[in-house]
Scaffold this active site. Sequence first.
Site, PDB file in Angstrom:
ATOM      1  N   ASP A  55      40.674  50.590  41.127  1.00 31.89           N
ATOM      2  CA  ASP A  55      39.821  49.733  40.298  1.00 31.89           C
ATOM      3  C   ASP A  55      40.346  48.300  40.252  1.00 31.89           C
ATOM      4  OD1 ASP A  55      37.289  50.022  39.015  1.00 31.89           O
ATOM      5  OD2 ASP A  55      38.240  49.525  37.111  1.00 31.89           O
ATOM      6  N   GLU A  98      41.317  41.032  32.155  1.00 30.23           N
ATOM      7  CA  GLU A  98      41.287  42.361  32.749  1.00 30.23           C
ATOM      8  C   GLU A  98      42.332  42.497  33.862  1.00 30.23           C
ATOM      9  OE1 GLU A  98      37.336  43.964  32.568  1.00 30.23           O
ATOM     10  OE2 GLU A  98      37.611  44.863  34.546  1.00 30.23           O
ATOM     11  N   GLU A 150      28.603  46.540  34.798  1.00 32.54           N
ATOM     12  CA  GLU A 150      29.355  46.518  33.541  1.00 32.54           C
ATOM     13  C   GLU A 150      28.927  47.653  32.620  1.00 32.54           C
ATOM     14  OE1 GLU A 150      31.903  44.903  33.873  1.00 32.54           O
ATOM     15  OE2 GLU A 150      31.754  42.756  33.425  1.00 32.54           O
ATOM     16  N   GLU A 220      28.887  53.983  41.938  1.00 33.71           N
ATOM     17  CA  GLU A 220      29.752  54.326  40.800  1.00 33.71           C
ATOM     18  C   GLU A 220      30.115  55.808  40.838  1.00 33.71           C
ATOM     19  OE1 GLU A 220      31.255  52.506  38.490  1.00 33.71           O
ATOM     20  OE2 GLU A 220      30.346  50.563  38.855  1.00 33.71           O
TER      21      GLU A 220
HETATM   22  C1  LIG Z   1      34.043  50.641  39.805  1.00 37.40           C
HETATM   23  C2  LIG Z   1      33.899  49.745  38.626  1.00 37.40           C
HETATM   24  N1  LIG Z   1      32.666  49.565  38.111  1.00 37.40           N
HETATM   25  C3  LIG Z   1      32.495  48.774  37.041  1.00 37.40           C
HETATM   26  C4  LIG Z   1      33.557  48.130  36.458  1.00 37.40           C
HETATM   27  C5  LIG Z   1      33.327  47.261  35.239  1.00 37.40           C
HETATM   28  O1  LIG Z   1      33.962  46.067  35.249  1.00 37.40           O
HETATM   29  C6  LIG Z   1      34.823  48.335  37.033  1.00 37.40           C
HETATM   30  N2  LIG Z   1      35.937  47.742  36.509  1.00 37.40           N
HETATM   31  N3  LIG Z   1      34.962  49.145  38.102  1.00 37.40           N
END
Ligand SMILES: Cc1ncc(CO)c(N)n1
Length: 232
Positions: A55, A98, A150, A220
């Site tokens: 991520d 983040e 998001e 996702e």
């Molecule tokens: C895969 C993914 N989708 C959405 C977000 C949201 O910022 C993230 N951090 N990672």
Amino acid sequence: MERKKEEEVGKVSVIETWLRKHRLVYIGATRHPFIHSIRDGTVDLSSFKLWLEQDYIFVRAFIPFVASVLIKASKESSADACDDLEVILGGMVALNDELNWFKKEASKWGVSLSNVTPKKANLKYCRLLERLASPEVEYTVAATAFWAIETVYQDSFAHCLEEDSNVPEDLKETCKRWGNDGFGQYCAALQTIAERCLEKSSEDERKKAEVVFLDILENEVEFWNMSQKDHV
Ligand SMILES: Cc1ncc(CO)c(N)n1
């Protein structure tokens, strides 16, 4: 019954229509087994670490995409778009936090972020982001994509924070990162932007945005799958 009520109240928003039409895909993305495992505390820690590493790469690729949405927003001339810039800029600022959070979290788990190889599902999703950042992609389509990306995280992690959940103490921070009310309000603001654009857009543009919305949901799901796959 419900339909009649809507006719009395007014028409259903474009996004609401999609969420109903593609409900199962949306649930697949926001109620994934990986999320369930975080929620009920059975998550495999090597899966969690893998998700964290991957991520971080995704978020780094997400930043230029958000920058592209910011540029598109700045070129919108309509008066009702003048607040969009601030909402998106707020999103960019949050992404800076983040990235720092990822570094802190990684060191907490003994994970190194410096030499991570992106996995196939991640590369595929990052390539989609790159395509969506192109100047040819309309603001409506890009803003819809931004909202969807998001919102999947917001909805997923907010689910982990519900009262009957059993999230391990050391994973609560992660859930709060995307599941907190502030992030929920930010996603609502993104939805307002996307919806306003969609209401004004042509049928063709709206169709494109719907296809992108579905593409994101599928990416996702694959991203969550990737996090679990090697570690079940
Ligand atoms: C895969 C993914 N989708 C959405 C977000 C949201 O910022 C993230 N951090 N990672």
